[in-house]
Write a protein that holds these residues in place. Structure first.
Motif, PDB file in Angstrom:
ATOM      1  N   THR A  47     -43.086 -36.249 -19.722  1.00 12.62           N
ATOM      2  CA  THR A  47     -42.606 -36.878 -18.493  1.00 12.62           C
ATOM      3  C   THR A  47     -42.912 -38.368 -18.486  1.00 12.62           C
ATOM      4  OG1 THR A  47     -42.871 -34.816 -17.253  1.00 12.62           O
ATOM      5  CG2 THR A  47     -42.776 -36.849 -15.983  1.00 12.62           C
ATOM      6  N   GLU A  79     -40.572 -40.470 -20.670  1.00 13.96           N
ATOM      7  CA  GLU A  79     -39.194 -40.649 -20.218  1.00 13.96           C
ATOM      8  C   GLU A  79     -38.957 -42.080 -19.745  1.00 13.96           C
ATOM      9  OE1 GLU A  79     -38.498 -37.646 -17.314  1.00 13.96           O
ATOM     10  OE2 GLU A  79     -38.345 -36.021 -18.790  1.00 13.96           O
ATOM     11  N   THR A 122     -41.014 -35.697 -28.799  1.00 11.18           N
ATOM     12  CA  THR A 122     -39.915 -36.166 -27.966  1.00 11.18           C
ATOM     13  C   THR A 122     -39.468 -37.519 -28.477  1.00 11.18           C
ATOM     14  OG1 THR A 122     -39.202 -36.699 -25.701  1.00 11.18           O
ATOM     15  CG2 THR A 122     -41.485 -37.226 -26.280  1.00 11.18           C
ATOM     16  N   HIS A 175     -37.290 -39.538 -26.546  1.00 10.47           N
ATOM     17  CA  HIS A 175     -36.553 -40.106 -25.430  1.00 10.47           C
ATOM     18  C   HIS A 175     -36.443 -41.620 -25.547  1.00 10.47           C
ATOM     19  CE1 HIS A 175     -35.729 -41.660 -21.410  1.00 10.47           C
ATOM     20  NE2 HIS A 175     -35.117 -40.511 -21.198  1.00 10.47           N
ATOM     21  N   ASP A 207     -31.895 -35.794 -20.910  1.00  7.89           N
ATOM     22  CA  ASP A 207     -32.253 -34.402 -21.193  1.00  7.89           C
ATOM     23  C   ASP A 207     -31.551 -33.874 -22.444  1.00  7.89           C
ATOM     24  OD1 ASP A 207     -29.691 -34.299 -20.177  1.00  7.89           O
ATOM     25  OD2 ASP A 207     -30.131 -32.829 -18.618  1.00  7.89           O
TER      26      ASP A 207
END
Length: 945
Positions: free
Chosen positions: A476, A479, A500, A502, A544
């Motif tokens: 989170t 992001e 991740t 992102h 996402d």
């Protein structure tokens, strides 16, 4: 102890003190959060304004400051002050690079600083940082940036006044340059790092012009068949698909693997970019290469408790960056609040950027590798006749102008009105001799669009990451990390692993994705795109949908700059789609996969659960992945040459080369045996063959303690000299004829040679029907038609000649030539080299194992002409070797950096990290208070008193 001795003692330890108070003449002073402890006496006090309460600084025996503060703002202020003491000039130069203010103080001794400032002002890091600061909505985040800046400023003021001296080895540095630090300076330094790791503008212009040069030199319609055979050269060099299909994602690759088919038709010629932009992109290329020669890379991986000997998540991180002095990273630990509360984080920071960039807290650990996502596009612009607008979607769009004033030492300021295409970005200026020439509308122009031009919140993402308590919270937090896409690998103390990637990645219009990999035609965002409105960014790919994963079934996650999810598996990065039909183009330039594949092999081949020591050993893996693939090809060529020598006519393509007097049968046979033994007894270990203590060459006599390593070191040297010559013998005639005397990128050369050696001939775009092989093996400048095995043997004769001249008995091993020196930011600071020219053992650098594409990054330049002597010195490698055991009772970690934490030759921590690093050793990093106390070298208290 007398007052004088009390104040002097920490100076003898390499620390800098200010405002040292006399305990006999002042009232008892408050201590920091660690309180009064008999096992942790206060060595000295430093007066710092702006603190809400005293702060403890415990420097451990590795030179790492552990900062204990009552508030996060106090911790940031203390961190800024300490990094300014440890890395003074590094901070200031990085700030000046980022802001484009180097010429103000250094143009006289370095006239190139003017061009560099013009280039960086065009990129606009200074403008971006100012916009970022203005966009910060969180008052606490802004306060933390301000506190960190104030800490640096207080140290800089004392340096300017002479209270604190610069290290003795730094000469002729103007103290007046150490102006007050600002929050914008920190944002600029951070954005410059992101620019270096994510802006592909220089690469895209390079590839576009290379396409054009090769297409013009080897057109499809030439009446000369030797020319038309090479018309597909770029397709045989720039393959886009990985050589080892290992992806960070554990899911099935998105595209089928390519299958052999009919020969590829050659590519059509592309247009070269306007020459007016050449100097600008050359300036940026040279700047990037000074800070990180030959590119960058990283290895980061994590394993689940099911594979771990400790029963916890294990994580390893070794980012590959420039290896200068001082080190890229500055190790530090921050503690705010009681154990289990507040913030407790340890790791490494980029000097000038607050907080911890890579490391761990009490709950999670994290590392990262550059994801390689394409977040930059270069556009060719059509200008209106008056040069005041560009044509876009059939209509003129007026240019915008930003005034940049560049101060120049000893000269009048340069007032630069930078033209910006509103929907794309800044236009590359025409630069000649430090001057900016007016735009020539007839010549056209080039603009660069980069996601990093926008004000984003990457530092705020890292602030929240430091507080995360699980991999889910970490994801989170990340992001908000929008630019400089990384493959973040995270583990937590409850046993989870996650990765991740992102970032803001633009969704391109169909017109930007019309690439045909078979013909090498159409638009590809890795090449320059038309600026007419047909190849625009429509939006960002939804966050996402960006690749990520958690707790894969195989029990590990590997990120090594490889394609994260398989989008390039079929050689076409443009033809994949996400589940909602969104084009899934993420990029086309990823590592070819050797490092990721080798790490996978080590993890899956482990005969017992993996220990932290195993993780560190894997980081130092020096198997020659190229040697394993190409040395058998050389052995095959030698075998064929021996057969031709014994029975002329057996292999007529080798008649001339084996008749060369340099082809001494006994010498060639001995080399063949060395290469075969390299594989059978050492599994292609790229060994240094030099004793790391004495600097003496290891003996390869039977019975010697390290005979296998010594023999492997001889083979490694032979192989790499041969490889350099093979690359030039194979591709040099073509790229020199195309006006590319400086060569082509290392990755392109290596991928191309592997393609020609290993792949089905039917896949060659340069297939010569007469030889049923690639025309690139043939030297276009000779009447004979050379074959692959002839080129291999001719390159071997080149290597033998070089070895006879440069590798006498005392230098006949790899480590005698493959060395690293941590050179200072300015060559004239001779005392700041590690090792120095006065080093009693390693005067010319530390000998190193490893070679191209090894896990333990040790890359060197490959583009050497045949009359040049290859230089195997390397300057890019692991900027840290960090291993974490995420124990629920408290994480444990081990690390080493290539250098020392305190950039001052008078400090014991100037090069202590280098001596660990060069031996591939690490030391435990204290984290718990009791461990910090046990490793304590000094304790300072910062306070406003």
């Amino acid at each position: 102890m007398t007052y004088k001795a009390y104040c002097l003692m920490p100076l003898l330890l390499g620390a800098v003190l200010l405002g040292c108070s006399d305990p006999d003449s002042t009232p008892p002073l408050a201590v920091g959060p660690l309180g009064d402890r008999a096992d942790l006496p206060v060595d000295a006090r430093i007066r710092i304004d702006g603190l809400s309460a005293p702060v403890d600084i415990v420097r451990d025996d590795q030179g790492r400051p552990h900062i204990y503060a009552s508030t996060l703002a106090d911790a940031m202020r203390a961190e800024g002050y300490m990094v300014a003491l440890d890395r003074t000039v590094q901070l200031d130069l990085f700030r000046r690079h980022a802001l484009g203010t180097t010429a103000k103080y250094f143009a006289t001794i370095n006239p190139a600083a003017i061009n560099q400032d013009i280039g960086l002002r065009t990129v606009g890091v200074n403008r971006i940082a100012a916009a970022q600061y203005a966009s910060i909505q969180d008052p606490q985040a802004k306060a933390l940036l301000e506190a960190y800046a104030d800490g640096i400023t207080q140290a800089f003021r004392r340096l300017r006044s002479g209270e604190i001296p610069l290290p003795a080895g730094i000469t002729n540095y103007p103290l007046e340059a150490l102006v007050d630090w600002t929050a914008i300076d920190s944002l600029a330094v951070a954005r410059l790092r992101i620019y270096q790791l994510s802006n592909q503008g220089t690469a895209e212009t390079f590839y576009t012009n290379l396409f054009a040069d090769l297409g013009k030199t080897f057109p499809t319609d030439s009446p000369d068949p030797s020319i038309t055979k090479r018309a597909g050269m770029i397709q045989d060099l720039w393959l886009l698909a990985p050589r080892e299909r290992v992806y960070t994602s554990s899911s099935t690759p998105q595209s089928p693997s390519p299958k052999p088919g009919p020969p590829k038709p050659p590519a059509n010629a592309r247009e070269r970019l306007p020459a007016s932009s050449d100097a600008f992109f050359r300036i940026l290329t040279e700047f990037n290469e000074r800070l990180s020669p030959d590119g960058f890379g990283s290895n980061t991986w994590a394993i689940s408790p099911s594979r771990s000997a400790t029963g916890h998540v294990l994580l390893a991180s070794d980012p590959h960056l420039g290896l200068g002095a001082p080190s890229t990273f500055w190790p530090v630990a921050l503690h705010v609040g009681a154990t289990g509360e507040g913030l407790h984080v340890s790791g490494v920071a980029f000097p000038g950027v607050p907080g911890i960039t890579l490391g761990h807290n009490e709950h999670i650990g994290w590392g990262s590798a550059v994801a390689g996502y394409d977040v930059t596009d270069v556009y060719t612009e059509e200008l209106t006749p008056d040069g005041k607008a560009v044509m876009w979607k059939g209509a003129p769009v007026p240019l915008e102008f930003v005034e940049e004033i560049i101060e120049v030492q000893g000269s009048e300021p340069i007032v630069y009105k930078l033209p910006i295409v509103p929907h794309h970005g800044p236009i590359a200026p025409t630069i000649e001799n430090g001057k900016i020439l007016p735009i020539d509308p007839a010549a056209g122009a080039v603009s660069v669009r980069w996601t990093g031009h926008a004000a984003t919140h990457d530092l705020e993402a890292l602030f929240t990451l430091m507080l995360a308590k699980s991999v889910d919270e970490a994801r989170t937090s990340l992001e908000r990390f929008e630019v400089g896409a990384q493959s973040w690998v995270v583990g937590d103390t409850t046993g989870n692993i996650l990765w991740t990637s992102h970032a803001r990645v633009p969704k391109r219009a169909p017109g930007a994705l019309s690439w045909d990999p078979t013909t090498g035609t159409g638009n590809l965002p890795c090449l320059a795109l038309p600026g007419d409105g047909t190849a625009e960014w429509e939006d960002d790919i939804p966050g996402d949908m960006m690749p990520w994963g958690k707790n894969p079934e195989n029990g590990y996650i590997i990120a090594a700059n490889n394609d994260s999810w398989g989008g390039t598996d079929d050689g076409d990065p443009t033809n994949d789609k996400f589940s909602d039909g969104t084009p899934a183009y993420l990029g086309c330039e990823f590592d070819i996969g050797f490092r990721a594949s080798r790490i996978k092999t080590l993890l899956e081949g482990a005969k017992a659960p993996v220990t932290p020591e195993d993780m560190a050993t894997y980081q130092g893996d020096a198997r020659s992945n190229l040697g394993a693939r190409l040395a058998p090809f050389l052995v095959e060529a030698i075998t064929r040459g021996e057969a031709e020598r014994a029975t002329p006519g057996t292999h007529p393509d080798l008649t001339a080369v084996v008749a060369d007097p340099a082809f001494a049968p006994d010498r060639v046979a001995a080399i063949k045996a060395v290469l075969q033994q390299w594989g059978t007894e050492a599994d292609y270990l790229a060994a240094a063959g030099i004793d790391q203590d004495t600097g003496e060459m290891l003996s390869d006599a039977e019975g010697a303690p390290k005979v296998v390593e010594a023999r492997a070191a001889r083979a490694t040297l032979i192989f790499n000299v041969w490889l350099i010559r093979l690359l030039r013998r194979t591709f040099g005639d073509e790229y020199v004829r195309a006006g590319r005397e400086e060569g082509i990128p290392r990755a392109m050369q290596l991928d191309g040679i592997l393609h020609l050696v290993e792949d089905d001939h039917a896949s060659f775009a340069t297939l010569d029907p007469a030889t049923s092989d690639s025309a690139l093996w043939d030297d276009i400048d000779t009447p004979a038609v050379e074959s692959r095995h002839e080129r291999a043997l001719r390159s071997l004769l080149d290597a033998i000649a070089w070895l006879d001249k440069n590798a006498t008995e005392s230098k006949a091993v790899w480590g005698a030539h493959h060395k690293v020196t941590f050179a200072p930011l300015t060559p004239m600071w001779i005392e700041m080299h590690i090792p120095s020219a006065l080093d009693p053992v390693f005067k010319t650098g530390f000998p190193r194992h490893g070679d191209l594409l090894a896990v333990d990054a040790s890359d060197f330049t490959t583009s050497w002409a045949l009359d040049d002597s290859p230089n195997f010195t390397y300057a890019v490698g692991a900027a840290q070797r960090f291993v974490m055991d995420l124990d629920p009772t408290g994480p444990r970690s081990w690390n080493a950096i290539p250098g020392g934490n305190v950039w001052d030759p008078a400090s014991p921590h100037f090069r202590d990290g280098a001596d660990l690093w060069r031996r591939n050793q690490t030391r435990a990093v204290p984290f718990r208070v009791e461990d910090v106390v046990a490793a304590k070298e000094s304790r300072h208290v910062l306070s406003t008193q």
